[in-house]
Design a protein around this motif. Sequence first.
Motif, PDB file in Angstrom:
ATOM      1  N   ARG A 137       0.842  -1.197   0.000  1.00 38.41           N
ATOM      2  CA  ARG A 137       0.000   0.000   0.000  1.00 38.41           C
ATOM      3  C   ARG A 137       0.878   1.248   0.000  1.00 38.41           C
ATOM      4  O   ARG A 137       0.396   2.359   0.097  1.00 38.41           O
ATOM      5  N   ASP A 138       2.201   1.039  -0.085  1.00 39.49           N
ATOM      6  CA  ASP A 138       3.152   2.144  -0.035  1.00 39.49           C
ATOM      7  C   ASP A 138       2.998   3.060  -1.243  1.00 39.49           C
ATOM      8  O   ASP A 138       2.555   2.630  -2.308  1.00 39.49           O
TER       9      ASP A 138
ATOM     10  N   LEU B 237       2.955   6.384  -8.476  1.00 39.27           N
ATOM     11  CA  LEU B 237       2.580   5.333  -9.414  1.00 39.27           C
ATOM     12  C   LEU B 237       1.639   4.327  -8.762  1.00 39.27           C
ATOM     13  O   LEU B 237       0.975   3.562  -9.443  1.00 39.27           O
ATOM     14  N   ASP B 238       1.635   4.296  -7.454  1.00 33.69           N
ATOM     15  CA  ASP B 238       0.863   3.305  -6.720  1.00 33.69           C
ATOM     16  C   ASP B 238      -0.627   3.605  -6.778  1.00 33.69           C
ATOM     17  O   ASP B 238      -1.042   4.742  -6.894  1.00 33.69           O
TER      18      ASP B 238
ATOM     19  N   THR C 211       7.382   5.382   0.348  1.00 35.33           N
ATOM     20  CA  THR C 211       6.997   5.769   1.699  1.00 35.33           C
ATOM     21  C   THR C 211       5.760   4.974   2.091  1.00 35.33           C
ATOM     22  O   THR C 211       4.852   4.812   1.280  1.00 35.33           O
ATOM     23  N   GLY C 212       5.785   4.424   3.297  1.00 35.91           N
ATOM     24  CA  GLY C 212       4.668   3.616   3.783  1.00 35.91           C
ATOM     25  C   GLY C 212       5.154   2.474   4.642  1.00 35.91           C
ATOM     26  O   GLY C 212       6.354   2.244   4.775  1.00 35.91           O
ATOM     27  N   PRO C 213       4.215   1.711   5.211  1.00 34.56           N
ATOM     28  CA  PRO C 213       4.566   0.679   6.190  1.00 34.56           C
ATOM     29  C   PRO C 213       4.849  -0.718   5.622  1.00 34.56           C
ATOM     30  O   PRO C 213       5.375  -1.570   6.337  1.00 34.56           O
TER      31      PRO C 213
ATOM     32  N   ILE D  93      16.359  -5.696  -4.327  1.00 35.39           N
ATOM     33  CA  ILE D  93      16.608  -5.313  -2.940  1.00 35.39           C
ATOM     34  C   ILE D  93      15.397  -4.503  -2.453  1.00 35.39           C
ATOM     35  O   ILE D  93      14.759  -3.806  -3.248  1.00 35.39           O
ATOM     36  N   PHE D  94      15.059  -4.655  -1.182  1.00 34.10           N
ATOM     37  CA  PHE D  94      13.964  -3.859  -0.635  1.00 34.10           C
ATOM     38  C   PHE D  94      14.355  -2.378  -0.662  1.00 34.10           C
ATOM     39  O   PHE D  94      15.471  -2.023  -0.284  1.00 34.10           O
ATOM     40  N   ILE D  95      13.439  -1.541  -1.104  1.00 30.99           N
ATOM     41  CA  ILE D  95      13.688  -0.105  -1.186  1.00 30.99           C
ATOM     42  C   ILE D  95      13.487   0.493   0.205  1.00 30.99           C
ATOM     43  O   ILE D  95      12.416   0.337   0.796  1.00 30.99           O
TER      44      ILE D  95
END
Length: 184
Positions: A63-64, A83-84, A117-119, A143-145
């Motif tokens: 949901r980021d 873009l999300d 940005t987000g959880p 890789i995780f951003i």
Amino acid sequence: MKMSKAAIVFLYFGFISILCEAKWIREKPQASESFNVSYIQNLGSCSYSVVFTTSCSSTAYTRDQISIAFGDAYGNQIYAPRLDDPSSMAFERCSSDTFEIKGPCAYQICYVYLYRTGPDGWKPDTVKIYGYNSKAVTFYYNIFIPGDIWYGFNYCNSASSSPRRIGQMSHLLVILSFVFFALV
């Protein structure tokens, strides 16, 4: 079995060539605290296709908020602030999502930065950009951003990390090896 000096030199240059190529493949994206999206030229309008492949080891969905900025070595920058869209199910694990982004016309794309940005977290595998004035270019993340920082690649000004220049250097080394082998 005895090797000639020329054969040893040839193997040496071939090995160096392989190392140069492998160095580029191993490069990881970097955080850029100084990256600024405010510098956007308005030189024409072009369309870009950006294909995101999300890693199979990413979270099931995110949901980021995901943003992208990319451009060329001449200061032409394309920026998409969001873009999300959680309702579109974009950026799901093991998926590929294509976005059409309009922006200033650029030459060969040589940098890309992502902002998350987000959880939830998100792990892109690749980002491939197609543009009118440039060859398609793929950036390998896997890789995780990290959150709340621009994160990506900049191959614009670095001769040692430019994919094109590394390829040219390895070809040059192979040619020099052949010339040396022919002379010895």
